[in-house]
Motif scaffolding. Structure first.
Motif, PDB file in Angstrom:
ATOM      1  N   LYS A  31       0.834  -1.208   0.000  1.00 43.22           N
ATOM      2  CA  LYS A  31       0.000   0.000   0.000  1.00 43.22           C
ATOM      3  C   LYS A  31       0.866   1.254   0.000  1.00 43.22           C
ATOM      4  O   LYS A  31       0.568   2.228  -0.703  1.00 43.22           O
ATOM      5  CB  LYS A  31      -0.951  -0.015   1.205  1.00 43.22           C
ATOM      6  CG  LYS A  31      -1.888   1.156   1.274  1.00 43.22           C
ATOM      7  CD  LYS A  31      -2.842   1.163   0.105  1.00 43.22           C
ATOM      8  CE  LYS A  31      -3.806   2.340   0.212  1.00 43.22           C
ATOM      9  NZ  LYS A  31      -4.555   2.541  -1.004  1.00 43.22           N
ATOM     10  N   GLU A  32       1.951   1.244   0.765  1.00 46.10           N
ATOM     11  CA  GLU A  32       2.874   2.385   0.798  1.00 46.10           C
ATOM     12  C   GLU A  32       3.506   2.616  -0.568  1.00 46.10           C
ATOM     13  O   GLU A  32       3.601   3.747  -1.029  1.00 46.10           O
ATOM     14  CB  GLU A  32       3.969   2.156   1.836  1.00 46.10           C
ATOM     15  CG  GLU A  32       3.544   2.427   3.247  1.00 46.10           C
ATOM     16  CD  GLU A  32       4.711   2.258   4.226  1.00 46.10           C
ATOM     17  OE1 GLU A  32       5.858   2.560   3.850  1.00 46.10           O
ATOM     18  OE2 GLU A  32       4.443   1.811   5.352  1.00 46.10           O
ATOM     19  N   GLY A  35       0.819   3.823  -3.073  1.00 47.46           N
ATOM     20  CA  GLY A  35       0.376   5.189  -2.791  1.00 47.46           C
ATOM     21  C   GLY A  35      -1.040   5.438  -3.259  1.00 47.46           C
ATOM     22  O   GLY A  35      -1.943   4.662  -2.988  1.00 47.46           O
ATOM     23  N   ASN A  36      -1.239   6.514  -4.011  1.00 48.06           N
ATOM     24  CA  ASN A  36      -2.571   6.912  -4.468  1.00 48.06           C
ATOM     25  C   ASN A  36      -2.934   6.387  -5.858  1.00 48.06           C
ATOM     26  O   ASN A  36      -3.903   6.845  -6.442  1.00 48.06           O
ATOM     27  CB  ASN A  36      -2.691   8.436  -4.451  1.00 48.06           C
ATOM     28  CG  ASN A  36      -2.690   8.973  -3.039  1.00 48.06           C
ATOM     29  OD1 ASN A  36      -3.182   8.330  -2.119  1.00 48.06           O
ATOM     30  ND2 ASN A  36      -2.128  10.146  -2.856  1.00 48.06           N
ATOM     31  N   LEU A  37      -2.162   5.469  -6.383  1.00 45.58           N
ATOM     32  CA  LEU A  37      -2.486   4.899  -7.692  1.00 45.58           C
ATOM     33  C   LEU A  37      -3.775   4.074  -7.590  1.00 45.58           C
ATOM     34  O   LEU A  37      -4.168   3.645  -6.513  1.00 45.58           O
ATOM     35  CB  LEU A  37      -1.340   4.020  -8.189  1.00 45.58           C
ATOM     36  CG  LEU A  37      -0.008   4.727  -8.427  1.00 45.58           C
ATOM     37  CD1 LEU A  37       1.060   3.701  -8.831  1.00 45.58           C
ATOM     38  CD2 LEU A  37      -0.140   5.798  -9.493  1.00 45.58           C
ATOM     39  N   ASN A  38      -4.404   3.834  -8.701  1.00 47.56           N
ATOM     40  CA  ASN A  38      -5.661   3.073  -8.730  1.00 47.56           C
ATOM     41  C   ASN A  38      -5.431   1.572  -8.817  1.00 47.56           C
ATOM     42  O   ASN A  38      -6.190   0.864  -9.472  1.00 47.56           O
ATOM     43  CB  ASN A  38      -6.519   3.532  -9.912  1.00 47.56           C
ATOM     44  CG  ASN A  38      -7.053   4.925  -9.710  1.00 47.56           C
ATOM     45  OD1 ASN A  38      -7.350   5.321  -8.592  1.00 47.56           O
ATOM     46  ND2 ASN A  38      -7.163   5.671 -10.782  1.00 47.56           N
ATOM     47  N   THR A  39      -4.409   1.078  -8.169  1.00 41.08           N
ATOM     48  CA  THR A  39      -4.092  -0.348  -8.170  1.00 41.08           C
ATOM     49  C   THR A  39      -4.811  -1.040  -7.016  1.00 41.08           C
ATOM     50  O   THR A  39      -4.726  -0.598  -5.870  1.00 41.08           O
ATOM     51  CB  THR A  39      -2.574  -0.561  -8.026  1.00 41.08           C
ATOM     52  OG1 THR A  39      -1.911   0.120  -9.087  1.00 41.08           O
ATOM     53  CG2 THR A  39      -2.218  -2.027  -8.058  1.00 41.08           C
ATOM     54  N   GLU A  40      -5.530  -2.108  -7.352  1.00 38.02           N
ATOM     55  CA  GLU A  40      -6.207  -2.915  -6.327  1.00 38.02           C
ATOM     56  C   GLU A  40      -5.178  -3.824  -5.670  1.00 38.02           C
ATOM     57  O   GLU A  40      -4.261  -4.316  -6.332  1.00 38.02           O
ATOM     58  CB  GLU A  40      -7.290  -3.792  -6.961  1.00 38.02           C
ATOM     59  CG  GLU A  40      -8.354  -3.030  -7.706  1.00 38.02           C
ATOM     60  CD  GLU A  40      -9.475  -2.517  -6.824  1.00 38.02           C
ATOM     61  OE1 GLU A  40      -9.425  -2.700  -5.596  1.00 38.02           O
ATOM     62  OE2 GLU A  40     -10.402  -1.925  -7.382  1.00 38.02           O
ATOM     63  N   GLY A  59      -4.846  -2.361   3.976  1.00 40.23           N
ATOM     64  CA  GLY A  59      -4.867  -1.735   2.659  1.00 40.23           C
ATOM     65  C   GLY A  59      -5.395  -2.578   1.529  1.00 40.23           C
ATOM     66  O   GLY A  59      -5.466  -2.116   0.392  1.00 40.23           O
ATOM     67  N   THR A  61      -7.972  -4.223  -0.970  1.00 39.99           N
ATOM     68  CA  THR A  61      -9.264  -3.803  -1.500  1.00 39.99           C
ATOM     69  C   THR A  61     -10.098  -4.988  -1.981  1.00 39.99           C
ATOM     70  O   THR A  61     -11.295  -4.848  -2.217  1.00 39.99           O
ATOM     71  CB  THR A  61      -9.078  -2.803  -2.659  1.00 39.99           C
ATOM     72  OG1 THR A  61      -8.193  -3.369  -3.623  1.00 39.99           O
ATOM     73  CG2 THR A  61      -8.488  -1.499  -2.143  1.00 39.99           C
TER      74      THR A  61
END
Length: 83
Positions: A31-32, A35-40, A59, A61
Motif C-alpha cells: 500500500k505504501e 500510494g494513491n495509484l488506482n491499483t487494487e 490496505g 481492497t
C-alpha cells in the motif's frame, strides 16, 4: 501499469490453510509503494471472519475467501460480516 497486485496469504495449492500473519506487513508495504495509484490489492488465502478486518485495514481492497465461507454455518452472515 499494474491494475491488481495479488498477495498470497497461504502457500498456493491447497484450500483450508491457516492465514500467514506476516502477510499483513506485506499488504501495508504494498500500500505504501502503490500510494494513491488506482491499483487494487487482492489477498488470497486463509481469509475468515477473524482476519478479514485486519486485511482491509492494512490496505487490501479485494479479499478472496473459500474455506472461510464454505465452512461457516451461515454463508450470508459470513460474507456480510467479512465486507
Amino acid at each position: 501499469e499494474i491494475n491488481v497486485l495479488l498477495v498470497m496469504s497461504v502457500k498456493p495449492g491447497k484450500g483450508g490453510q491457516k492465514f500467514i500473519e506476516s502477510t499483513i506487513d506485506k499488504i501495508k508495504e504494498a500500500k505504501e509503494v502503490i500510494g494513491n495509484l488506482n491499483t487494487e490489492i487482492e489477498v488470497d488465502g486463509g481469509i475468515n471472519l477473524e482476519n478479514a478486518k485486519y486485511v482491509k485495514e492494512a490496505g487490501a481492497t479485494i479479499a478472496v475467501s473459500g474455506t472461510g465461507i464454505i465452512s461457516s454455518k451461515d454463508y450470508k452472515y459470513t460474507i456480510r460480516n467479512m465486507k
